[in-house]
Design an enzyme around this catalytic site. Structure first.
Site, PDB file in Angstrom:
ATOM      1  N   HIS A  41      49.234  41.207  39.581  1.00 13.15           N
ATOM      2  CA  HIS A  41      49.434  39.639  39.580  1.00 13.15           C
ATOM      3  C   HIS A  41      48.623  38.935  40.705  1.00 13.15           C
ATOM      4  O   HIS A  41      48.762  39.120  41.844  1.00 13.15           O
ATOM      5  CB  HIS A  41      50.912  39.116  39.595  1.00 13.15           C
ATOM      6  CG  HIS A  41      51.000  37.616  39.282  1.00 13.15           C
ATOM      7  ND1 HIS A  41      52.298  37.114  38.902  1.00 13.15           N
ATOM      8  CD2 HIS A  41      50.277  36.593  39.041  1.00 13.15           C
ATOM      9  CE1 HIS A  41      52.189  36.010  38.734  1.00 13.15           C
ATOM     10  NE2 HIS A  41      51.139  35.610  39.140  1.00 13.15           N
ATOM     11  N   HIS A  71      32.348  39.317  42.440  1.00 11.20           N
ATOM     12  CA  HIS A  71      31.661  40.441  41.815  1.00 11.20           C
ATOM     13  C   HIS A  71      32.171  41.848  42.192  1.00 11.20           C
ATOM     14  O   HIS A  71      32.438  42.072  43.375  1.00 11.20           O
ATOM     15  CB  HIS A  71      30.094  40.474  42.171  1.00 11.20           C
ATOM     16  CG  HIS A  71      30.038  40.712  43.414  1.00 11.20           C
ATOM     17  ND1 HIS A  71      29.566  41.832  44.046  1.00 11.20           N
ATOM     18  CD2 HIS A  71      29.709  39.638  44.637  1.00 11.20           C
ATOM     19  CE1 HIS A  71      29.394  41.616  45.335  1.00 11.20           C
ATOM     20  NE2 HIS A  71      29.530  40.282  45.662  1.00 11.20           N
TER      21      HIS A  71
END
Length: 199
Positions: free
Chosen positions: A133, A124
């Protein structure tokens, strides 16, 4: 749709497009030693005369940014595997790809042209800036920020609230428990700065 980059990473992205029933016109790549991937043709290295939707299927963050800057005429779209778990309250910007088994939880923002690779977990309120990446099996706890262009290596984990700077390299299996400055290369458990990226 065109995929820019004919490599192993491109194969995975092609299969996501197939899963989503998105037609692939071909790959764009300068490697003249290959003619096709799967049944898809390989086109010339330049995309200047190509129009339409595209995804950059190259893992290198700096290369992806360079391609975008040189090919602003393309319409970049995101590809998200049906086998990924994405919160309805997460936001994923253009050109980003989310691989099979990845989890992106509530109130996460993922920027442009990012890769959330196989089985990566983003909890979250994380912020993932452009050209990041996240390698396979990366685990980010809540409220983590990852700066532009950073590569987080396979199996690395980051505790809650940590801020990672721009264009960093987080080594495979690293355990990041404190903030990381821009351009730093960190490895180990706990992760320590080994050097700084200079290019």
């Amino acid at each position: 749709m065109y995929l820019y980059g004919a490599s192993g990473h491109g194969k995975v992205i092609a299969e996501i497009a197939e899963e989503l029933n998105i037609p692939i016109e071909g790959f764009i790549d300068g490697n003249t030693s290959i003619n096709a991937i799967f049944s898809y043709r390989i086109l010339a290295n330049s995309a200047s005369d190509i129009q339409g939707e595209a995804v950059i299927s190259i893992g290198n963050n700096k290369v992806r940014k360079d391609i975008v800057q040189k090919n602003s005429h393309l319409k970049y779209v995101s590809l998200i595997s049906k086998k990924a778990n994405i919160s309805s309250r997460a936001s994923i910007d253009e050109g980003s790809v989310v691989m099979m088994g990845a989890t992106v939880n509530s109130s996460v923002y993922i920027g442009k042209h990012c890769i959330v690779n196989t089985n990566a977990s983003v909890d979250h309120d994380c912020i993932i800036e452009d050209y990041v990446h996240l390698s396979p099996n990366v685990a980010l706890a809540g409220n983590v920020k990852v700066g532009e262009g950073t590569h987080v290596g396979i199996g690395a984990c980051v505790i809650q609230g940590v801020k990672i700077g721009k264009w960093c390299t987080i080594g495979a299996g690293a355990v990041v428990i404190k903030d990381v400055p821009d351009n730093a290369v960190v490895v180990g458990n706990p992760a320590k700065i080994m050097r700084y990226n200079t290019d």
